[in-house]
Motif scaffolding. Structure first.
Motif, short mmCIF file in Angstrom:
data_model
loop_
_atom_site.label_atom_id
_atom_site.label_comp_id
_atom_site.label_asym_id
_atom_site.label_seq_id
_atom_site.Cartn_x
_atom_site.Cartn_y
_atom_site.Cartn_z
N ASN A 1 14.10 59.67 100.99
CA ASN A 1 13.90 61.03 100.39
C ASN A 1 13.25 61.07 99.31
O ASN A 1 13.35 60.13 98.41
N GLU A 2 12.43 62.15 98.73
CA GLU A 2 11.89 62.03 97.57
C GLU A 2 12.67 61.97 96.42
O GLU A 2 12.62 61.28 95.18
N ASP A 3 14.14 62.37 96.54
CA ASP A 3 14.91 62.21 95.52
C ASP A 3 15.30 60.67 94.96
O ASP A 3 16.05 60.49 94.19
N MET A 4 15.14 59.78 96.19
CA MET A 4 15.41 58.06 96.20
C MET A 4 16.88 58.16 96.28
O MET A 4 17.27 56.95 96.24
N VAL A 5 17.67 58.75 96.38
CA VAL A 5 19.09 58.50 96.60
C VAL A 5 19.82 59.26 97.91
O VAL A 5 20.99 59.49 97.86
N SER A 6 18.96 59.51 98.67
CA SER A 6 19.08 59.77 99.91
C SER A 6 18.19 59.53 101.08
O SER A 6 17.07 59.12 101.00
N CYS A 7 18.63 59.64 102.32
CA CYS A 7 17.96 59.43 103.37
C CYS A 7 18.27 59.86 104.85
O CYS A 7 19.30 60.34 105.00
N ASP A 8 17.46 60.10 105.78
CA ASP A 8 17.85 60.49 107.18
C ASP A 8 18.13 59.47 108.09
O ASP A 8 17.47 58.46 108.68
N THR A 9 19.69 59.05 108.35
CA THR A 9 19.99 57.84 108.62
C THR A 9 19.64 57.93 110.34
O THR A 9 19.69 56.85 111.08
N ALA A 10 19.06 58.93 110.96
CA ALA A 10 18.69 59.01 112.13
C ALA A 10 17.64 58.47 112.55
O ALA A 10 17.22 57.98 113.72
N LYS A 11 16.76 58.06 111.21
CA LYS A 11 15.34 57.51 111.56
C LYS A 11 15.26 55.93 111.00
O LYS A 11 14.43 55.50 110.53
N ILE A 12 16.43 55.56 111.07
CA ILE A 12 16.66 53.96 110.79
C ILE A 12 15.89 53.12 111.72
O ILE A 12 16.33 53.47 113.04
N VAL A 13 14.96 52.21 111.52
CA VAL A 13 14.44 51.46 112.41
C VAL A 13 14.94 50.06 112.28
O VAL A 13 14.99 49.59 111.25
N SER A 14 15.62 49.56 113.37
CA SER A 14 16.19 48.27 113.31
C SER A 14 15.68 47.06 114.09
O SER A 14 15.38 47.51 115.24
N PHE A 15 15.49 45.94 113.72
CA PHE A 15 14.59 44.93 114.34
C PHE A 15 15.20 43.65 113.77
O PHE A 15 15.73 43.62 112.68
N LYS A 16 14.94 42.60 114.58
CA LYS A 16 15.46 41.23 114.00
C LYS A 16 14.33 40.08 114.46
O LYS A 16 14.10 39.75 115.62
N SER B 1 1.59 48.32 108.88
CA SER B 1 2.37 49.55 108.37
C SER B 1 3.80 49.03 107.78
O SER B 1 4.16 48.00 108.12
N PRO B 2 4.42 49.88 106.90
CA PRO B 2 5.41 49.49 106.06
C PRO B 2 6.64 49.52 107.20
O PRO B 2 7.95 48.85 106.71
N ILE B 3 6.65 49.88 108.25
CA ILE B 3 7.73 49.86 109.18
C ILE B 3 7.46 48.92 110.47
O ILE B 3 8.31 49.18 111.36
N GLY B 4 6.36 48.46 110.46
CA GLY B 4 6.12 47.30 111.44
C GLY B 4 5.24 48.17 112.76
O GLY B 4 4.93 49.28 112.55
N PRO B 5 5.09 47.40 113.81
CA PRO B 5 5.70 46.22 114.19
C PRO B 5 5.12 45.07 113.47
O PRO B 5 4.08 45.15 112.87
N PHE B 6 5.78 44.11 113.06
CA PHE B 6 5.65 42.95 112.33
C PHE B 6 5.11 41.61 113.11
O PHE B 6 6.22 41.22 114.23
N LYS B 7 4.24 40.90 112.94
CA LYS B 7 4.14 39.61 113.36
C LYS B 7 4.32 38.39 112.49
O LYS B 7 3.75 38.32 111.28
N LYS B 8 5.26 37.45 112.93
CA LYS B 8 5.82 36.62 112.20
C LYS B 8 4.62 35.51 111.85
O LYS B 8 4.12 34.98 112.97
N ALA B 9 4.54 34.96 110.68
CA ALA B 9 3.57 34.03 110.47
C ALA B 9 4.12 32.64 110.81
O ALA B 9 5.49 32.33 110.82
N THR B 10 3.49 31.60 111.50
CA THR B 10 3.97 30.65 111.96
C THR B 10 3.43 29.39 111.26
O THR B 10 2.40 29.31 110.41
#
Length: 321
Positions: free
Chosen positions: A182-197, A237-246
């Motif tokens: 969030n704009e305050d830099m000390v909070s976020c919407d945890t429902a919008k967390i994107v997780s990947f491996k 995009s800063p949230i991906g999707p990301f393509k791994k360099a080989t």
């Protein structure tokens, strides 16, 4: 005819000697590495630049189980010589919710303030200060991301502020997580967390942006493993999707350098010049609990691929103009 033959043999010998000397000159001495930039044992270094100074924010190392309880800050005007700015956050003194395992911090600047993100007892906390050297206070009196919020460990935060002012936090051991702060830099919407491996991902995510392309970097293997190394993936995009360099790790130990990883990257303001800070097993006699902080030059090729970092290249002084 004999004279021409002798001249030909002589020329061949000279060429052979020249090529041999060139190969010898290009051969890297893997038994002697440049000295660490910080004295003693420090790991997980986060490097940043504010104004005309560089700053390092590391983990204090040297205890089995990584039981450090405080964080320090170091400053430099040339990347080579570093000044200890002292303790900037002490967990037992400054926090009510964690006392030990002070690991892997990062820092970001926004809203005229400095925001310090860190791992504390396998939670992620946030501090705020008017100065990059702290001291940092705890504005929310609780973890920003609590232990168990997602799979894996809630450690190794990294905050990236994009060109439009949006801030994204990356973190996680076992899987990578990202959320827009969030704009305050000390909070976020945890429902919008994107997780990947990403393939090979273990921990220590770090984000940079160059020429419109986002580079998500991370550490592979375990920090106690001599094979510990750095890989990356790219996205538009800063949230991906990301393509791994080989092809090869960006950074990997060799010879006397072992366990090189858990990095951060800094760009010299106004220049396409980049430096990577990381830790390695202390030389001599180090291990996954006794690591030291190093800095090396990081380069890109014409296509934007990150080239392998030479951990034996001597660091030259760098000034911010």
């Amino acid at each position: 005819m004999e004279m021409n033959k002798m001249r030909s043999i002589g020329l061949t010998l000279l060429l052979s000697l020249g090529i041999s000397s060139l190969i010898k000159a290009q051969k890297v001495d893997t038994l002697n590495a440049p000295a660490a930039v910080l004295p003693g044992v420090y790991a997980d270094p986060n490097i940043a630049v504010f104004g005309k100074k560089f700053y390092l924010y590391p983990t204090t190392d040297g205890t089995e189980g990584w039981l450090s309880t405080s964080f320090t800050c170091w400053s430099s005007d040339n990347l080579v010589n570093w000044k200890n700015e002292g303790v900037i956050l002490d967990l037992p003194r400054d926090l009510t919710w964690a006392k030990e395992r002070a690991w892997a911090p990062t820092i970001a600047f926004k809203n005229g303030k400095y925001y310090y993100y860190y791992s504390a007892n396998v939670n992620i906390g946030v501090g705020v200060s008017d100065k990059p050297t702290g001291p940092f206070t705890d504005p929310i009196q609780k973890p920003l991301i609590a232990r168990g919020a997602k799979k894996g460990q809630m450690i190794d935060p990294m905050v990236f502020v994009d060109d439009d002012g949006s801030a994204y936090m990356y973190w996680g051991q076992g899987q990578c997580n990202v959320v827009k702060l969030n704009e305050d830099m000390v909070s976020c919407d945890t429902a919008k967390i994107v997780s990947f491996k990403p393939t090979g991902y273990n921990e220590g995510p770090f984000m940079i942006k160059r020429k419109g392309l986002y580079y998500l970097m991370w550490s592979e293997y375990d920090t106690r493993d001599p094979r510990y190394s750095i890989a990356y993936a790219t996205s538009t995009s800063p949230i991906g999707p990301f393509k791994k360099a080989t092809g090869y790790p960006v950074l990997k130990g060799k010879g006397v350098v072992k366990g090189a990883g858990h990095h951060s990257v800094v760009q010299v303001p106004g220049k396409d010049e980049w430096y990577i800070a990381y830790h390695r097993f202390k030389i001599p006699g180090g291990d996954g609990y006794n690591r030291e902080t190093c800095i090396s030059t990081m380069r890109f090729d014409a296509e934007g691929t990150i080239l392998p970092v030479n951990v034996f290249e001597k660091l030259k002084p760098v000034k911010v103009k």
